[in-house]
Design a protein around this motif. Structure first.
Motif, PDB file in Angstrom:
ATOM      1  N   THR A  69       0.851  -1.193   0.000  1.00  0.00           N
ATOM      2  CA  THR A  69       0.000   0.000   0.000  1.00  0.00           C
ATOM      3  C   THR A  69       0.883   1.238   0.000  1.00  0.00           C
ATOM      4  N   PHE A  70       0.655   2.117  -0.981  1.00  0.00           N
ATOM      5  CA  PHE A  70       1.400   3.371  -1.067  1.00  0.00           C
ATOM      6  C   PHE A  70       0.537   4.463  -0.442  1.00  0.00           C
ATOM      7  N   SER A  71       1.024   5.075   0.650  1.00  0.00           N
ATOM      8  CA  SER A  71       0.205   5.989   1.450  1.00  0.00           C
ATOM      9  C   SER A  71       0.777   7.397   1.564  1.00  0.00           C
ATOM     10  N   LYS A  72       1.592   7.800   0.614  1.00  0.00           N
ATOM     11  CA  LYS A  72       2.192   9.135   0.689  1.00  0.00           C
ATOM     12  C   LYS A  72       1.195  10.250   0.388  1.00  0.00           C
ATOM     13  N   HIS A  73       0.190   9.979  -0.420  1.00  0.00           N
ATOM     14  CA  HIS A  73      -0.775  11.023  -0.761  1.00  0.00           C
ATOM     15  C   HIS A  73      -1.648  11.362   0.448  1.00  0.00           C
ATOM     16  N   THR A  74      -2.042  12.624   0.539  1.00  0.00           N
ATOM     17  CA  THR A  74      -2.894  13.072   1.641  1.00  0.00           C
ATOM     18  C   THR A  74      -4.293  13.442   1.151  1.00  0.00           C
ATOM     19  N   GLY A  75      -4.599  13.097  -0.060  1.00  0.00           N
ATOM     20  CA  GLY A  75      -5.925  13.289  -0.629  1.00  0.00           C
ATOM     21  C   GLY A  75      -6.209  12.157  -1.591  1.00  0.00           C
ATOM     22  N   SER A  76      -7.380  12.179  -2.197  1.00  0.00           N
ATOM     23  CA  SER A  76      -7.744  11.134  -3.157  1.00  0.00           C
ATOM     24  C   SER A  76      -6.677  10.997  -4.235  1.00  0.00           C
ATOM     25  N   VAL A  77      -6.439   9.744  -4.650  1.00  0.00           N
ATOM     26  CA  VAL A  77      -5.484   9.473  -5.724  1.00  0.00           C
ATOM     27  C   VAL A  77      -6.289   9.303  -7.005  1.00  0.00           C
ATOM     28  N   PHE A  78      -6.067  10.186  -7.976  1.00  0.00           N
ATOM     29  CA  PHE A  78      -6.916  10.241  -9.158  1.00  0.00           C
ATOM     30  C   PHE A  78      -6.403   9.430 -10.343  1.00  0.00           C
ATOM     31  N   GLY A  94      -2.592  13.123  -7.330  1.00  0.00           N
ATOM     32  CA  GLY A  94      -3.681  13.187  -6.376  1.00  0.00           C
ATOM     33  C   GLY A  94      -4.220  14.566  -6.054  1.00  0.00           C
ATOM     34  N   GLU A  95      -5.196  14.542  -5.175  1.00  0.00           N
ATOM     35  CA  GLU A  95      -5.900  15.741  -4.725  1.00  0.00           C
ATOM     36  C   GLU A  95      -5.000  16.656  -3.913  1.00  0.00           C
ATOM     37  N   ASP A  96      -3.879  16.130  -3.450  1.00  0.00           N
ATOM     38  CA  ASP A  96      -2.939  16.912  -2.642  1.00  0.00           C
ATOM     39  C   ASP A  96      -2.002  17.766  -3.485  1.00  0.00           C
ATOM     40  N   ASP A  97      -2.296  17.916  -4.784  1.00  0.00           N
ATOM     41  CA  ASP A  97      -1.514  18.741  -5.714  1.00  0.00           C
ATOM     42  C   ASP A  97      -0.120  18.177  -5.956  1.00  0.00           C
ATOM     43  N   LYS A  98       0.028  16.863  -5.833  1.00  0.00           N
ATOM     44  CA  LYS A  98       1.332  16.232  -6.018  1.00  0.00           C
ATOM     45  C   LYS A  98       1.218  14.995  -6.890  1.00  0.00           C
ATOM     46  N   ALA A  99       2.346  14.655  -7.497  1.00  0.00           N
ATOM     47  CA  ALA A  99       2.509  13.364  -8.159  1.00  0.00           C
ATOM     48  C   ALA A  99       3.760  12.717  -7.579  1.00  0.00           C
ATOM     49  N   TYR A 100       3.711  11.415  -7.444  1.00  0.00           N
ATOM     50  CA  TYR A 100       4.863  10.664  -6.945  1.00  0.00           C
ATOM     51  C   TYR A 100       5.235   9.576  -7.945  1.00  0.00           C
ATOM     52  N   VAL A 101       6.535   9.449  -8.201  1.00  0.00           N
ATOM     53  CA  VAL A 101       7.059   8.293  -8.913  1.00  0.00           C
ATOM     54  C   VAL A 101       7.650   7.374  -7.852  1.00  0.00           C
ATOM     55  N   TRP A 102       7.212   6.125  -7.829  1.00  0.00           N
ATOM     56  CA  TRP A 102       7.639   5.215  -6.757  1.00  0.00           C
ATOM     57  C   TRP A 102       7.814   3.794  -7.280  1.00  0.00           C
ATOM     58  N   ARG A 103       8.641   3.044  -6.542  1.00  0.00           N
ATOM     59  CA  ARG A 103       8.925   1.667  -6.943  1.00  0.00           C
ATOM     60  C   ARG A 103       7.792   0.752  -6.513  1.00  0.00           C
ATOM     61  N   ALA A 395      -5.581   3.253  -7.921  1.00  0.00           N
ATOM     62  CA  ALA A 395      -5.629   4.578  -7.293  1.00  0.00           C
ATOM     63  C   ALA A 395      -7.031   4.774  -6.744  1.00  0.00           C
ATOM     64  N   SER A 396      -7.135   5.265  -5.504  1.00  0.00           N
ATOM     65  CA  SER A 396      -8.441   5.271  -4.843  1.00  0.00           C
ATOM     66  C   SER A 396      -8.736   6.569  -4.110  1.00  0.00           C
ATOM     67  N   GLY A 397     -10.022   6.761  -3.875  1.00  0.00           N
ATOM     68  CA  GLY A 397     -10.486   7.897  -3.086  1.00  0.00           C
ATOM     69  C   GLY A 397     -10.164   7.785  -1.611  1.00  0.00           C
ATOM     70  N   ASP A 398      -9.579   6.658  -1.175  1.00  0.00           N
ATOM     71  CA  ASP A 398      -9.180   6.509   0.227  1.00  0.00           C
ATOM     72  C   ASP A 398      -7.768   7.031   0.478  1.00  0.00           C
ATOM     73  N   ASN A 399      -7.224   7.805  -0.476  1.00  0.00           N
ATOM     74  CA  ASN A 399      -5.889   8.426  -0.391  1.00  0.00           C
ATOM     75  C   ASN A 399      -4.751   7.430  -0.587  1.00  0.00           C
ATOM     76  N   GLN A 400      -5.065   6.237  -1.067  1.00  0.00           N
ATOM     77  CA  GLN A 400      -4.037   5.213  -1.198  1.00  0.00           C
ATOM     78  C   GLN A 400      -3.952   4.675  -2.623  1.00  0.00           C
ATOM     79  N   ALA A 401      -2.770   4.178  -2.938  1.00  0.00           N
ATOM     80  CA  ALA A 401      -2.567   3.352  -4.128  1.00  0.00           C
ATOM     81  C   ALA A 401      -2.127   1.982  -3.630  1.00  0.00           C
ATOM     82  N   LYS A 402      -2.575   0.942  -4.309  1.00  0.00           N
ATOM     83  CA  LYS A 402      -2.244  -0.411  -3.873  1.00  0.00           C
ATOM     84  C   LYS A 402      -1.688  -1.229  -5.019  1.00  0.00           C
TER      85      LYS A 402
END
Length: 411
Positions: A69-78, A94-103, A395-402
């Motif tokens: 579970t990727f939990s860095k976002h603080t808002g919905s992941v779009f 996401g809704e937190d005005d950020k994008a993350y590149v992650w492994r 990507a989910s509205g629960d602020n997580q990517a899985k």
């Protein structure tokens, strides 16, 4: 009832034992029971019950089929995309005005794309995975070099509707609310615009041949553009076009056919060489009279393995149509509206995500669900499957990517 004071009476006629309660026994009578109830702390008892019993929803949330579970976002992941070159990285916006590149293997952040002014709704890798583009709703687009983690280009357009890389060159395309389609060479920023009437450009795709793009508009028009010349090749509108805004597009592998989906509930199959509508698909067999009565099409896709197409509808129906006969082959039901679908590259399996927060896989040959993956506490808004069809990222509205490891019947 002479024996009322007897605590029990045993009847052995049919070897049954019937206990007769003494109604005169006041040990637990109404008065005493009332006294006992006065001593009970109902709030404490309710809390105790809450700890001991769970609702169906609470029990469902305990099931998590994900590997990570990727939990860095603080808002919905779009939005989410795999890197096409290695399939080792994912990018989420996401809704937190950020994008993350992650492994995908361990969730470690490789690059944090900051500086956006609104929700990041588009985040995609270039064809060779060397670059990643992130775009927010306000129209600010940024391009980053993954290896050096530096921002190498940015540009601001009108409200952003879609963003896509060219399939074989460092060229970026975007569609905006004012109807324009922009094309830039990265990082030089050389720009070309494809202008149409002042009508929102709702969706767009570069055809696999890399020479043309298909764009859908809010008024139901579909346009094919020559990317080199900058002119419109085909325009499908009026009775041949859709009766509502375009929601999705898909191309087959040889660039000969395009699928278009709309809020009018219809899917059109278009020959890209002639610009002619070859066929129309809808669940009720006819066009909806207006958007309020229609069952919006949310996602479409071609199967590479068989002559089939898949259509995801807002009412939760996944429809599998046969291209040869142009007939409905299977109707796969979901409990909630569908958001996105994706075919596997070399099989008859198609995956769907829906507003119930579940990722499902279906066999298009039989119309049967072969697996489902749970773990999100809110709707899934997007997902991506790697080239080998072994891993999915949601990507989910629960602020997580899985990250889910996919299973197939033949594995």
């Amino acid at each position: 009832m002479a024996n009322m004071e007897q605590n029990s009476l045993e009847l052995h006629g049919d070897e049954e034992i019937i206990e007769v309660i003494d109604l005169n026994d006041t040990e637990d009578g109404p008065d005493n029971l009332a006294d006992d109830l006065e001593d009970i702390d109902f709030e404490e008892a309710a809390n105790a019950d809450d700890k001991g019993w769970e609702t169906e929803d609470e029990m469902e949330l305990e099931r998590d089929d994900s590997e990570l579970t990727f939990s860095k976002h603080t808002g919905s992941v779009f939005c989410v995309s795999f890197d096409p070159a290695t399939n080792n990285l994912a990018v989420t916006g996401g809704e937190d005005d950020k994008a993350y590149v992650w492994r995908v293997s361990d969730g470690e952040v490789v690059l944090e794309c900051t500086g956006h002014k609104d929700s990041v709704t588009c985040a995609v890798f270039s064809h060779d995975s060397s670059l990643v583009a992130s775009g927010d709703m306000s129209g600010l687009i940024k391009v980053w070099k993954v290896e050096t983690k530096e921002e190498i280009w940015s540009f601001e357009v009108g409200d952003l509707e879609w963003l896509e890389w060219h399939p074989c060159a460092p060229v970026l395309l975007a569609g905006t609310d004012d109807g324009n389609v922009w094309m830039w060479k990265i990082p030089s920023g050389d720009c070309k615009t494809f202008q149409s009437c002042a009508c929102q450009s709702t969706s767009g795709k570069v055809l696999p041949d890399g020479k043309r793009a298909v764009v859908g508009y809010e008024d139901g028009t579909v346009r094919f553009w020559d990317l080199k010349q900058g002119n419109s090749i085909h325009v499908i509108k009026g009775k041949d076009g859709h009766q509502g805004a375009l929601t999705c597009l898909a191309c087959n592998k040889d660039s000969s056919l395009v699928l278009t989906g709309s809020v009018d509930g219809c899917v059109k199959l278009i020959n890209t060489a002639t610009g002619k509508v070859v066929s129309m698909f809808s669940l009720d067999g006819s066009k909806a009279k207006d958007e309020e009565e229609s069952n919006s099409v949310e996602s479409v896709g071609f199967c590479n393995f068989l002559p089939l197409i898949a259509v995801a509808y807002l009412d939760g129906t996944l429809a599998i149509y046969d291209l040869s006969t142009q007939m409905l082959r299977h109707r796969c039901r979901h409990e909630a509206g569908l958001v996105h679908l994706q075919w596997e590259e070399s099989s008859s399996l198609v995956s769907t995500c829906s507003l119930d927060g579940v990722l499902r896989q279906w066999d298009a040959r039989s119309g049967k669900m072969v697996s489902e993956y749970r773990g999100h506490a809110a709707e899934i808004l997007d997902f991506s499957i790697n080239r080998e069809a072994t891993v999915a990222v949601t990507a989910s509205g629960d602020n997580q990517a899985k990250v889910f490891f996919l299973q197939r019947p033949d594995r």
